[in-house]
Design a protein around this motif. Sequence first.
Motif, PDB file in Angstrom:
ATOM      1  N   PRO A 300       0.837  -1.209   0.000  1.00 39.66           N
ATOM      2  CA  PRO A 300       0.000   0.000   0.000  1.00 39.66           C
ATOM      3  C   PRO A 300       0.870   1.256   0.000  1.00 39.66           C
ATOM      4  O   PRO A 300       2.016   1.233   0.452  1.00 39.66           O
ATOM      5  CB  PRO A 300      -0.773  -0.098   1.318  1.00 39.66           C
ATOM      6  CG  PRO A 300      -0.574  -1.475   1.817  1.00 39.66           C
ATOM      7  CD  PRO A 300       0.705  -1.971   1.241  1.00 39.66           C
ATOM      8  N   THR A 301       0.299   2.353  -0.477  1.00 41.69           N
ATOM      9  CA  THR A 301       1.025   3.627  -0.476  1.00 41.69           C
ATOM     10  C   THR A 301       0.380   4.617   0.492  1.00 41.69           C
ATOM     11  O   THR A 301       0.761   5.777   0.540  1.00 41.69           O
ATOM     12  CB  THR A 301       1.015   4.245  -1.890  1.00 41.69           C
ATOM     13  OG1 THR A 301      -0.340   4.270  -2.351  1.00 41.69           O
ATOM     14  CG2 THR A 301       1.860   3.431  -2.858  1.00 41.69           C
ATOM     15  N   SER A 302      -0.590   4.147   1.269  1.00 43.33           N
ATOM     16  CA  SER A 302      -1.352   5.047   2.143  1.00 43.33           C
ATOM     17  C   SER A 302      -0.495   5.609   3.275  1.00 43.33           C
ATOM     18  O   SER A 302       0.559   5.063   3.613  1.00 43.33           O
ATOM     19  CB  SER A 302      -2.541   4.295   2.740  1.00 43.33           C
ATOM     20  OG  SER A 302      -2.055   3.280   3.590  1.00 43.33           O
ATOM     21  N   LYS A 303      -0.999   6.692   3.866  1.00 46.30           N
ATOM     22  CA  LYS A 303      -0.330   7.316   5.009  1.00 46.30           C
ATOM     23  C   LYS A 303      -0.320   6.343   6.201  1.00 46.30           C
ATOM     24  O   LYS A 303       0.674   6.236   6.919  1.00 46.30           O
ATOM     25  CB  LYS A 303      -1.077   8.608   5.379  1.00 46.30           C
ATOM     26  CG  LYS A 303      -0.384   9.448   6.427  1.00 46.30           C
ATOM     27  CD  LYS A 303      -0.774  10.917   6.322  1.00 46.30           C
ATOM     28  CE  LYS A 303      -0.261  11.707   7.521  1.00 46.30           C
ATOM     29  NZ  LYS A 303      -1.096  11.534   8.721  1.00 46.30           N
ATOM     30  N   GLU A 304      -1.435   5.627   6.378  1.00 43.10           N
ATOM     31  CA  GLU A 304      -1.526   4.664   7.481  1.00 43.10           C
ATOM     32  C   GLU A 304      -0.416   3.617   7.366  1.00 43.10           C
ATOM     33  O   GLU A 304       0.203   3.233   8.351  1.00 43.10           O
ATOM     34  CB  GLU A 304      -2.891   3.944   7.477  1.00 43.10           C
ATOM     35  CG  GLU A 304      -4.070   4.785   7.916  1.00 43.10           C
ATOM     36  CD  GLU A 304      -4.494   5.785   6.844  1.00 43.10           C
ATOM     37  OE1 GLU A 304      -4.110   5.603   5.669  1.00 43.10           O
ATOM     38  OE2 GLU A 304      -5.177   6.769   7.186  1.00 43.10           O
ATOM     39  N   TYR A 305      -0.199   3.177   6.141  1.00 48.15           N
ATOM     40  CA  TYR A 305       0.823   2.154   5.945  1.00 48.15           C
ATOM     41  C   TYR A 305       2.208   2.708   6.262  1.00 48.15           C
ATOM     42  O   TYR A 305       3.033   2.039   6.887  1.00 48.15           O
ATOM     43  CB  TYR A 305       0.773   1.619   4.510  1.00 48.15           C
ATOM     44  CG  TYR A 305       1.705   0.452   4.314  1.00 48.15           C
ATOM     45  CD1 TYR A 305       1.378  -0.807   4.798  1.00 48.15           C
ATOM     46  CD2 TYR A 305       2.934   0.618   3.676  1.00 48.15           C
ATOM     47  CE1 TYR A 305       2.241  -1.875   4.645  1.00 48.15           C
ATOM     48  CE2 TYR A 305       3.804  -0.448   3.525  1.00 48.15           C
ATOM     49  CZ  TYR A 305       3.450  -1.693   4.007  1.00 48.15           C
ATOM     50  OH  TYR A 305       4.304  -2.744   3.870  1.00 48.15           O
ATOM     51  N   LYS A 306       2.440   3.949   5.852  1.00 48.94           N
ATOM     52  CA  LYS A 306       3.742   4.583   6.143  1.00 48.94           C
ATOM     53  C   LYS A 306       3.953   4.688   7.651  1.00 48.94           C
ATOM     54  O   LYS A 306       5.033   4.412   8.159  1.00 48.94           O
ATOM     55  CB  LYS A 306       3.795   5.976   5.502  1.00 48.94           C
ATOM     56  CG  LYS A 306       4.036   5.937   4.008  1.00 48.94           C
ATOM     57  CD  LYS A 306       4.739   7.211   3.519  1.00 48.94           C
ATOM     58  CE  LYS A 306       5.176   7.069   2.075  1.00 48.94           C
ATOM     59  NZ  LYS A 306       4.027   6.988   1.136  1.00 48.94           N
ATOM     60  N   ASN A 307       2.892   5.100   8.369  1.00 46.34           N
ATOM     61  CA  ASN A 307       2.992   5.207   9.830  1.00 46.34           C
ATOM     62  C   ASN A 307       3.238   3.845  10.474  1.00 46.34           C
ATOM     63  O   ASN A 307       4.064   3.710  11.373  1.00 46.34           O
ATOM     64  CB  ASN A 307       1.700   5.811  10.408  1.00 46.34           C
ATOM     65  CG  ASN A 307       1.583   7.284  10.057  1.00 46.34           C
ATOM     66  OD1 ASN A 307       2.580   7.920   9.681  1.00 46.34           O
ATOM     67  ND2 ASN A 307       0.382   7.819  10.150  1.00 46.34           N
ATOM     68  N   PHE A 308       2.495   2.870   9.996  1.00 40.73           N
ATOM     69  CA  PHE A 308       2.665   1.498  10.491  1.00 40.73           C
ATOM     70  C   PHE A 308       4.112   1.057  10.298  1.00 40.73           C
ATOM     71  O   PHE A 308       4.772   0.563  11.216  1.00 40.73           O
ATOM     72  CB  PHE A 308       1.701   0.572   9.734  1.00 40.73           C
ATOM     73  CG  PHE A 308       2.005  -0.896   9.856  1.00 40.73           C
ATOM     74  CD1 PHE A 308       1.729  -1.588  11.027  1.00 40.73           C
ATOM     75  CD2 PHE A 308       2.570  -1.594   8.791  1.00 40.73           C
ATOM     76  CE1 PHE A 308       2.006  -2.944  11.138  1.00 40.73           C
ATOM     77  CE2 PHE A 308       2.850  -2.948   8.893  1.00 40.73           C
ATOM     78  CZ  PHE A 308       2.564  -3.620  10.069  1.00 40.73           C
ATOM     79  N   SER A 309       4.598   1.283   9.107  1.00 43.31           N
ATOM     80  CA  SER A 309       5.959   0.892   8.765  1.00 43.31           C
ATOM     81  C   SER A 309       6.975   1.570   9.685  1.00 43.31           C
ATOM     82  O   SER A 309       7.889   0.924  10.215  1.00 43.31           O
ATOM     83  CB  SER A 309       6.217   1.257   7.299  1.00 43.31           C
ATOM     84  OG  SER A 309       7.540   0.959   6.958  1.00 43.31           O
ATOM     85  N   MET A 310       6.788   2.873   9.903  1.00 42.71           N
ATOM     86  CA  MET A 310       7.719   3.615  10.761  1.00 42.71           C
ATOM     87  C   MET A 310       7.708   3.079  12.189  1.00 42.71           C
ATOM     88  O   MET A 310       8.749   2.928  12.822  1.00 42.71           O
ATOM     89  CB  MET A 310       7.360   5.103  10.762  1.00 42.71           C
ATOM     90  CG  MET A 310       8.095   5.897   9.695  1.00 42.71           C
ATOM     91  SD  MET A 310       7.404   7.558   9.520  1.00 42.71           S
ATOM     92  CE  MET A 310       7.518   8.190  11.186  1.00 42.71           C
ATOM     93  N   GLU A 311       6.507   2.792  12.679  1.00 45.69           N
ATOM     94  CA  GLU A 311       6.377   2.318  14.059  1.00 45.69           C
ATOM     95  C   GLU A 311       7.004   0.927  14.216  1.00 45.69           C
ATOM     96  O   GLU A 311       7.687   0.647  15.203  1.00 45.69           O
ATOM     97  CB  GLU A 311       4.894   2.306  14.469  1.00 45.69           C
ATOM     98  CG  GLU A 311       4.610   1.764  15.860  1.00 45.69           C
ATOM     99  CD  GLU A 311       5.287   2.551  16.991  1.00 45.69           C
ATOM    100  OE1 GLU A 311       5.793   3.654  16.737  1.00 45.69           O
ATOM    101  OE2 GLU A 311       5.337   2.021  18.126  1.00 45.69           O
ATOM    102  N   VAL A 312       6.792   0.069  13.231  1.00 47.30           N
ATOM    103  CA  VAL A 312       7.394  -1.271  13.277  1.00 47.30           C
ATOM    104  C   VAL A 312       8.914  -1.153  13.310  1.00 47.30           C
ATOM    105  O   VAL A 312       9.593  -1.825  14.102  1.00 47.30           O
ATOM    106  CB  VAL A 312       6.944  -2.122  12.062  1.00 47.30           C
ATOM    107  CG1 VAL A 312       7.774  -3.393  11.957  1.00 47.30           C
ATOM    108  CG2 VAL A 312       5.464  -2.466  12.173  1.00 47.30           C
ATOM    109  N   LYS A 313       9.438  -0.279  12.473  1.00 49.00           N
ATOM    110  CA  LYS A 313      10.892  -0.132  12.405  1.00 49.00           C
ATOM    111  C   LYS A 313      11.455   0.475  13.689  1.00 49.00           C
ATOM    112  O   LYS A 313      12.532   0.095  14.145  1.00 49.00           O
ATOM    113  CB  LYS A 313      11.266   0.707  11.177  1.00 49.00           C
ATOM    114  CG  LYS A 313      10.979  -0.047   9.884  1.00 49.00           C
ATOM    115  CD  LYS A 313      11.079   0.816   8.662  1.00 49.00           C
ATOM    116  CE  LYS A 313      12.517   1.020   8.258  1.00 49.00           C
ATOM    117  NZ  LYS A 313      12.592   1.692   6.945  1.00 49.00           N
ATOM    118  N   ARG A 314      10.695   1.407  14.264  1.00 44.79           N
ATOM    119  CA  ARG A 314      11.131   2.017  15.522  1.00 44.79           C
ATOM    120  C   ARG A 314      11.227   0.942  16.613  1.00 44.79           C
ATOM    121  O   ARG A 314      12.211   0.837  17.336  1.00 44.79           O
ATOM    122  CB  ARG A 314      10.138   3.104  15.939  1.00 44.79           C
ATOM    123  CG  ARG A 314      10.627   3.998  17.089  1.00 44.79           C
ATOM    124  CD  ARG A 314       9.516   4.869  17.632  1.00 44.79           C
ATOM    125  NE  ARG A 314       8.436   4.102  18.236  1.00 44.79           N
ATOM    126  CZ  ARG A 314       8.507   3.482  19.422  1.00 44.79           C
ATOM    127  NH1 ARG A 314       9.611   3.542  20.124  1.00 44.79           N
ATOM    128  NH2 ARG A 314       7.476   2.806  19.887  1.00 44.79           N
TER     129      ARG A 314
END
Lengths: 387, 387
Positions: A300-314
């Motif tokens: 996905p390219t959504s903002k939610e997905y970007k946030n999810f991705s950032m949080e997982v990586k954090r």
Amino acid sequence: MVTYIFTLLLIVCNFFIIFTLEPVKLGILLPSNSKFPFSIVKVVPAIDLALEHVNRSGLLPNHILIKNVRDSNCSETIGPLEAIDLYVKREVNVFIGPVCDYAVAPVARFAPYWSIPVISAGAPVKAFDDKSEYKTLTRIQGSYGKNADFLWEITRTFNWSTIGLLFNDNHKVEMGKTDNFFTMEPIYHMFKEKTGYEPYFKAFDEKYPLTYDIEDLLYTASMNARIVVLCASADSVRDILIKAHELNFDNGEYVFLNIDLFSSKNDSEKPWYRAGDTDERNSKAMKAYEALMTVTLRKPTSKEYKNFSMEVKRRAKEKNVNFTYGEEEVNSFVGAFHDAVILYALALNETLAANKSITDGAEITNRMWNRTFEGIYRQTIAANGDI
Amino acid sequence: MVTYIFTLLLIVCNFFIIFTLEPVKLGILLPSNSKFPFSIVKVVPAIDLALEHVNRSGLLPNHILIKNVRDSNCSETIGPLEAIDLYVKREVNVFIGPVCDYAVAPVARFAPYWSIPVISAGAPVKAFDDKSEYKTLTRIQGSYGKNADFLWEITRTFNWSTIGLLFNDNHKVEMGKTDNFFTMEPIYHMFKEKTGYEPYFKAFDEKYPLTYDIEDLLYTASMNARIVVLCASADSVRDILIKAHELNFDNGEYVFLNIDLFSSKNDSEKPWYRAGDTDERNSKAMKAYEALMTVTLRKPTSKEYKNFSMEVKRRAKEKNVNFTYGEEEVNSFVGAFHDAVILYALALNETLAANKSITDGAEITNRMWNRTFEGIYRQTIAANGDI
């Protein structure tokens, strides 16, 4: 003093709540080796997010999701042994994973007899289509069979008739088949079934580069098909395409398709480039890749997905200071396993509401199939338990 | 009154002895379906004989062998599940069986982690040669690898150079490979390795007789080799040989070899004959079989073996009145599994004498390897754990 008593009371209450909640045990079976896109360090932070979300949401008010993480080692021995151990110690209500075909096969065979659901973002080989054997297996990410469907649609769209398959496989039977073989298998069968002709195919064993000649492979393939489907390591695909460029096969007469379902984004954004190679070969590769179409999983390219991705990586970084995620966004396994937890929680909620038990694996599995739900992705599980 | 007290005392003593003896638990994993030459009804009476012999012999004075028999169903699912159940319930010190390759594979993979020896008269595929994976597996009957050695020796003896392989295999990859394929595999590799040329081979799927033409198979094979090695069902082999006779391939120019390792004697004594077929075809078959050499497992001709065979059959009949053994002598699996128990008892005796434990599967396995012993057969287990 009042604060002290109040705090104590709060702690006691918390303990009380936790100890009266019935645990729902997620048995996580993933490899610890971080080379895998579905390794523990990459995926478990996303499972934690899903687990916390469910526990906070009130979806299962009398239950608390907990996880028991085991190293499957991507192994047909260790994976099942860890599953057996979880089962014997009553530490599992649902298996999340394994991913690797040889590891998940015994687990998904045993699980119906233990009445335990298995949800995997892997298990892509066609054999797992057979839900009469793998009765409680739900596949939450694309399978090789689905990929064959997609490839068939591509060829219809462009009106391509004849395809040829070049792929990496083990020469030695005792080593089993490669993922590349299993990727090609349903493509071969689908085209044979739909068109009546047998697609040309040739396997090479990239572990033994002296046993094959890329030029030969390309010439022979070109005599049989204009559309050449490749499935091998990124380096082998690149070598083949450079040779194709040298032989002028990238003149528009031929199309190369590369099946590379599970690569991380970093790998696939500049796939022609190798820092250690000469400028000339990198430049040849870049040109050759213009004749290449790569089939991979959508993210996905959504903002939610970007946030999810950032949080997982954090979270991954927080838990493993020495680990660098390295990818722009988390790979598709990460989101899929997050959603596996959500899906299971939804089905368990309905099962309990229908006065059935958490130990009724068939019932829970049944409620996971043939439904659409919102996770990180909007997911639809078909009636056959696959996405 | 005195007699009464004496009898009571005897019973009490017996109980006392039995209850002070430590049980040695044989976990027998064999199929209940009597179509298999290694079915429970055929093999377990021989295991009983061995078990009683050991218990009487004083070889293990503080122990008593007992058996826990489970139906492996010749299945990659049920076999391992029964093994797991025996392990979890602490009902097994040694696995006797399974036989079927797909059933024994997971059991023999798990067993080293449980520190339990596995002894099988089956597991013939070449993959089981690798004792770094199957660390506690002892194979007490010929493997396909051994058969390839033997075939190689035959061709040296007769100075035959070029062989061709015709065999039954599954068209559909998801069905796995047939036993016939696994029989041919090491033959192919051995000849390729030793001579440098690749033997001609062609698989046909006898489940789908319309997908191949026997005449074509024979003509193509004949263009590539004078020595044709067959591996298929008895009926397919017969059909091929009748066709060979019609095509005059049994004129002395060609030799047919049939690999039929595990047939019962009844099957293989008059293999050309079918009661339901015409006299003409039976007569053709009989002539064609003169050009056929069949490779099968040797059975002893000694008086002891005859007595053993009679006693096994008597016990089988006693326990299962509806079951008729039907073979002149018991098949080779029966003797081999008898000897498996003897071998284990010898190794356990030495292990205990060396102050090691019955739970030390690696130690017991180690003592079973690289030794010669007397069972029904005179057996030699090589240093690699195979016969």
